[in-house]
Enzyme design. Sequence first.
Site, mmCIF file in Angstrom:
data_model
loop_
_atom_site.group_PDB
_atom_site.id
_atom_site.type_symbol
_atom_site.label_atom_id
_atom_site.label_comp_id
_atom_site.label_asym_id
_atom_site.label_seq_id
_atom_site.Cartn_x
_atom_site.Cartn_y
_atom_site.Cartn_z
ATOM 1 N N SER C 49 0.868 -1.176 0.000
ATOM 2 C CA SER C 49 0.000 0.000 0.000
ATOM 3 C C SER C 49 0.905 1.224 0.000
ATOM 4 O O SER C 49 1.836 1.310 0.810
ATOM 5 C CB SER C 49 -0.890 -0.024 1.236
ATOM 6 O OG SER C 49 -1.714 1.117 1.234
ATOM 7 N N GLU C 50 0.661 2.168 -0.922
ATOM 8 C CA GLU C 50 1.623 3.247 -1.101
ATOM 9 C C GLU C 50 1.732 4.170 0.104
ATOM 10 O O GLU C 50 2.699 4.918 0.226
ATOM 11 C CB GLU C 50 1.360 4.039 -2.391
ATOM 12 C CG GLU C 50 0.030 4.749 -2.482
ATOM 13 C CD GLU C 50 -0.991 3.920 -3.239
ATOM 14 O OE1 GLU C 50 -1.063 2.688 -3.015
ATOM 15 O OE2 GLU C 50 -1.754 4.507 -4.044
ATOM 16 N N ILE C 51 0.818 4.102 1.041
ATOM 17 C CA ILE C 51 0.948 4.896 2.258
ATOM 18 C C ILE C 51 2.161 4.449 3.072
ATOM 19 O O ILE C 51 2.678 5.211 3.893
ATOM 20 C CB ILE C 51 -0.344 4.837 3.115
ATOM 21 C CG1 ILE C 51 -0.335 5.890 4.231
ATOM 22 C CG2 ILE C 51 -0.571 3.450 3.667
ATOM 23 C CD1 ILE C 51 -1.642 6.011 4.983
ATOM 24 N N GLY C 52 2.629 3.206 2.819
ATOM 25 C CA GLY C 52 3.845 2.757 3.502
ATOM 26 C C GLY C 52 3.657 1.458 4.262
ATOM 27 O O GLY C 52 4.011 1.359 5.448
ATOM 28 N N SER C 91 8.436 3.823 0.050
ATOM 29 C CA SER C 91 7.266 3.252 -0.607
ATOM 30 C C SER C 91 7.304 3.535 -2.104
ATOM 31 O O SER C 91 7.067 2.645 -2.934
ATOM 32 C CB SER C 91 6.003 3.844 0.017
ATOM 33 O OG SER C 91 4.861 3.275 -0.555
#
Lengths: 246, 246, 224, 224
Positions: C49-52, C91
């Site tokens: 998930s690109e939020i990290g 990320s």
Amino acid sequence: MNKVVKDMREALSGLDYGATVAVGGFFAAGVPRLLLRALIEKEVKGLTLACGSGPLLGAKDELDALVENGQIRKIIDSYGLFRSASRGARHPLEQKVRSGEIEFEVYPMGTLSEKYRMAGAGIPASYIPVGIGSMVEQSVITNIEGKRKEREIRTIDGRTCVLEYALKPDFALVHAYSGDSEGNLRYRKTARNFNHVMAMAARVTVAEVENLAASGDLEPDSVHTPGIFVHRVIPVPRIAFEITNV
Amino acid sequence: MNKVVKDMREALSGLDYGATVAVGGFFAAGVPRLLLRALIEKEVKGLTLACGSGPLLGAKDELDALVENGQIRKIIDSYGLFRSASRGARHPLEQKVRSGEIEFEVYPMGTLSEKYRMAGAGIPASYIPVGIGSMVEQSVITNIEGKRKEREIRTIDGRTCVLEYALKPDFALVHAYSGDSEGNLRYRKTARNFNHVMAMAARVTVAEVENLAASGDLEPDSVHTPGIFVHRVIPVPRIAFEITNV
Amino acid sequence: MRKYEGLPREIIALRVSKEIEDNSYVNLGIGIPTLVSNWLEGRDVILQSEIGMLKTGSLAEGDAADQDLINASCQPVTEVEGSVYFDICESFAMIRGGHIDVTVMGAFQVNEAGDFASWMNPSRGLNGVGNIGGSMDLASGARKLFIAMEHTTREGTPKLVRELTYPATARKKVHKIFTDLAVLEVVPEGILLRELYPGLRIEDIQSVTEPKLLVAPDLKEIEL
Amino acid sequence: MRKYEGLPREIIALRVSKEIEDNSYVNLGIGIPTLVSNWLEGRDVILQSEIGMLKTGSLAEGDAADQDLINASCQPVTEVEGSVYFDICESFAMIRGGHIDVTVMGAFQVNEAGDFASWMNPSRGLNGVGNIGGSMDLASGARKLFIAMEHTTREGTPKLVRELTYPATARKKVHKIFTDLAVLEVVPEGILLRELYPGLRIEDIQSVTEPKLLVAPDLKEIEL
């Protein structure tokens, strides 16, 4: 995903003649000594060893063997020669650098660390304001005259910069204190240094791990290198080594 | 070094009219809500809020107050408008973006994260292969026509890139789960997001910290943001908030 | 325009899930792509998930929600064994650096060249701005980019088009397209129809698709 | 050339330490700069080591040595309360990004413009290569760059020169120079003599210095 390999042979499979191999470590700390020994045993030649700050000076037995076996074609480093001139002069590495048998390419340490990061992060090039006014500005610094490519210089926002390119190794050999089967890694103290960024950078990253943890045993907020950057994990014993002058 | 400040007034001292202020957080997670409230109370105007991914959508009460008080001159973000068109149309923020009263500048999220990192790491510009074939390639994307600066495009190693510049905020407001008096910080779960890189980037970084630790209580190998990047620490209570749709 | 009844969104997601190989790192966008995760449980696939976060778990319901734990669509999610958190630059190093095996995204439009539009609906009239989020980074770095979307708009307008009329997210990046009516592949010659919804004929799909479709020699019904 | 007796290396380091303000982040290079740390104990000064450590402690003796804990000169060091470790890119972000208040380095030569040479001794004959290490990054990012060195070589040759004959590390970066004989400042007009070793005269310092020295109106003996 289980990335644990059964032996050193599998750990280094596909690492063949002519490969560019990033080697973690900063002088004596965090060097993947057991992977280097496997590289020596494999007798693979024509290697470009892409270093950060003298891991081979910090693992001298391994350096001696690699040089004597004629496995090294080129070294990339920021600090890869012995500090002492007299000691350097006696060493086979320096003799081969002098003769041009081994190519030696040198960068400022922070620039080199960014070159690996750029490769890992998919950034082809950056303008870096380091080395201006020095030989870095004129050409790539190498002992082989024909390889001294000119640099591109540009002033941005009042800072004069050199255009530096990503450096993508085929393999990275890194050393971690602990890691799990999915390749999540933790380093210990100053042994972290270049290991994380090299793991990011390489096409294939092989991690030697002193303590193999079960998946989920590493605290999720405290992993240094997420497993996505690591392709093979080989458990190794903790070995003692001497920290000698470089 | 003791960086703990005595109150919000001291935390925001020097943050004056026209400042560029980075705001940590990704939608609802890791937003420095209490620092934002202090910013509202301070009534400082003419602000450029440099965001990463919609922290103001995730802190709507604070957004509403900032917009209503007329404190915002400009927002920089990758995802700063409401997802729903009908909801957006009703919101004062979108109305002011439509009218041009608030400038809105948008970047791909990863590019924006690198712009902050470049500022923190002293790298003036990088070639980033994102946005090629889109409006990003043509100009800076903003609602204000006169501000659509042309982009510089270049193909490096077969990848076409946009030249992106460092973005250095005057202040960064970040939210951490724990931290010590020297400014070493740890974040919790996905609340980390942009907080670390914004702390690196700004001239003055102010961290609101839910749990103030004694110096030495954070495990040295497990600090996320080393204290050198943090200038002021303000302890805050953990407040509950709702995670609503953006 | 005629509008055909096809797979429900959940089943489009199921079809996508079958195209994802084990031992893959996968990023799922907002919308139908998010639903793919429901079909990956028990599979050896790791969601980024690109939020990290790596190993993003399922959506968190009620008390399981943690205000410090959301996905990139601002939904509370859960942690699973082996989940890992990291900062946003790490990320996007994963994303831009080509470390993600499969990216699944939604789209307003896809064309024959594999260009697609997803980030901005110009009819919102926002003077040329919109929400890019991580879409361009994901498209740029994807090894395989799948689009999962309805075959047409609610009004029956084709979303597979000759020319994009919405602003592009990226060009020449789409590999496969999964819709309620068909599975298609972007090949150098155009868009290849590989699978279709049971009961529909090639002409039916063509009638709701702008570019002339190529047809796979082994064309079959959508495999679930 | 005449060679004067001056401060021992440890005392040059002491003089440097007095120039470092409290609440500073400091990076110390190899040689005399490393010795500065001996004089900073108890001071509110934080040492950064480019290998990836903040709050670097003193050298580790005997059993206190830890093979995973060295400084950037490859010496075993100790951890103190509040020490922090980080990776090399973070470390050089601190350095290049201007987060270090004071950098102290050694040098082969410094000139009037504040250029200095430290990374390569051409007499080693290594076909144009040498050890750069972090020297250029540190010089480029330093807010204040101090050079700590002997005033002349062992043979009495001046190290404060008109033109560098060694390859430069960086240009126009040196702020102050601390030698065994003097404390000097690089100002727009040249090198300003601020303090000298007790018993020496201006002419003595000038006799072992190539460029014509400017003299501070408040010239004094080296303050310890």
